[in-house]
Design a protein around this motif. Structure first.
Motif, PDB file in Angstrom:
ATOM      1  N   GLY A 188       0.917  -1.054   0.101  1.00  0.00           N
ATOM      2  CA  GLY A 188      -0.013  -0.052   0.030  1.00  0.00           C
ATOM      3  C   GLY A 188       0.917   1.174   0.099  1.00  0.00           C
ATOM      4  N   SER A 190      -9.721  -0.096   0.988  1.00  0.00           N
ATOM      5  CA  SER A 190      -8.629   0.400   1.554  1.00  0.00           C
ATOM      6  C   SER A 190      -9.075   0.886   3.201  1.00  0.00           C
ATOM      7  N   ALA A 224      -5.175   3.789  -2.234  1.00  0.00           N
ATOM      8  CA  ALA A 224      -4.552   3.652  -1.010  1.00  0.00           C
ATOM      9  C   ALA A 224      -4.013   5.124  -0.570  1.00  0.00           C
TER      10      ALA A 224
END
Length: 386
Positions: free
Chosen positions: A50, A175, A128
């Motif tokens: 991420g 996310s 992200a």
């Protein structure tokens, strides 16, 4: 992810003081493609790759950003009506504006960030990035009072208003809401969701990136959406007493009843969507039972539908799925909108090494380059690291 990498760059590019470190993940989608705009379900999970950022208020009215990956620095005023020109910075600028719109008194801050989400792999590095900064600003300037759903919607609004991408909510949702060892079945109509266990002992989850993105004439995504809308219009005409908003409202019998009133292509598209709705529900049951063989079977069925009915696959992706089948991989399918990108594969440990070696060797021999391989682990959503 590398905390020391973020910290060392933050100290170097700012005043030597440290801040808080935050992380938000990319995502995979196990099953449920082209279902979002048909009012259906998707089945994402956060992954162990991420965006990580160190953030510290600076006492100014200015946001100062350093992208570690791009080695690029920029700044903007919190209340700047236009914002920065660099695309990467506009994601963060958009989050600042959306958090302010939610009533958060965002002040100036310094931030350094980097990502290990592979670009072009369909794992949503932009979501992200948005989620990481939304979570950070909520923590720093709002004591965490902004709801997770508002953080999700702030990310989506950032894409729409400041970047020009008319995305759905799955990427930001995964996310923010992700949990280790769990996938989420999200109802794209109601936004209701449910966690399902995903801890496949003896299996690995791996993406194989074809590194192919076909240039397409026309608007293939819009064409498929239009096909679905054409069938919905035919259903409403055939059954005026029942209101169909999307294909989610249709039964198999009702679809067959309008088969003669729509084109063969439109019927095929709708046939895939109804099948995908059933497959998502079957996977829900299979996950609760720990039945990963059924999960894999449904993944193959989804790929076949995306390839032959929805026609969003391509030769290279079909070839990767064929290699998976030949190697006894439990499940494999194209992941994402289509026409290139990755396959997602559920692979037993004992066949993993041979499958990866075979995929690299055969794909390279046929197409002149090796595919990239990304093993992923289902992990937690947005959080404060330290």
């Amino acid at each position: 992810m590398d905390i020391e990498k973020v910290r060392s760059r933050f100290i170097k590019h700012f005043d030597g003081k440290t801040g808080n470190i935050y992380m938000s993940p990319g995502r995979i989608n196990l099953i449920g493609e082209h279902t979002d705009y048909n009012g259906g379900f998707v089945f994402p999970g956060a992954v162990d790759k991420g965006i990580m950022a160190e953030v510290r208020p600076n006492g100014l009215n200015t946001v100062i950003l350093y992208s570690i990956d791009l080695k690029d620095k920029t700044e903007f005023k919190v209340d700047d009506p236009k914002g920065p020109k660099a695309t990467w910075a506009r994601y963060i600028y958009g989050i600042v504006q959306e958090m302010r719109a939610l009533g958060v008194d965002v002040k100036g801050f310094n931030a350094a960030f980097y990502g290990d989400v592979p670009l072009g792999a369909g794992m949503s590095s932009s979501a992200a990035l948005e989620s990481c900064f939304a979570f950070a600003l909520n923590d720093l300037f709002a004591d965490g009072r902004i709801s997770k759903w508002d953080l999700v919607l702030a990310g989506q609004a950032t894409e729409h208003k400041y970047v020009g991408v008319n995305c759905g909510i799955m990427d930001q949702f995964a996310s923010v809401f992700g949990q280790k060892g769990k996938l989420m079945r999200l109802d794209c109509r109601s936004r209701e969701f449910q966690y399902f266990p995903f801890d496949p002992q003896g299996y690995k989850l791996v993406l194989v990136n074809s590194k192919v993105k076909h240039e397409l004439v026309g608007s293939p995504y819009n064409d498929r959406r239009q096909s679905c809308e054409n069938v919905v219009a035919a259903l409403n005409k055939q059954f005026p007493d029942k209101k169909y908003e999307t294909l989610r409202d249709a039964t198999w019998a009702e679809l067959d009843a309008v088969k003669g009133a729509v084109s063969e292509e439109d019927y095929k598209r709708a046939h895939f969507v109804l099948g995908e709705k059933d497959r998502v529900l079957a996977v829900s049951d299979a996950l609760e039972a720990g039945d990963y063989e059924t999960v894999g079977k449904k993944m193959y069925e989804t790929h076949d539908g995306l390839s032959k009915e929805y026609e969003v696959s391509c030769e290279e992706l079909d070839y990767l799925v064929d290699i998976a089948r030949e190697n006894g991989v439990t499940g494999s399918r194209i992941m994402g909108g289509g026409f290139g990108g990755c396959t997602i594969n559920l692979v037993k440990d004992e066949v993993y090494d041979k499958f990866i070696a075979d995929a690299k060797k055969k794909f390279s021999a046929k197409y002149g380059h090796e595919p990239e391989v990304y093993p992923v682990v289902i992990s937690d959503g947005s959080h404060k690291v330290c």
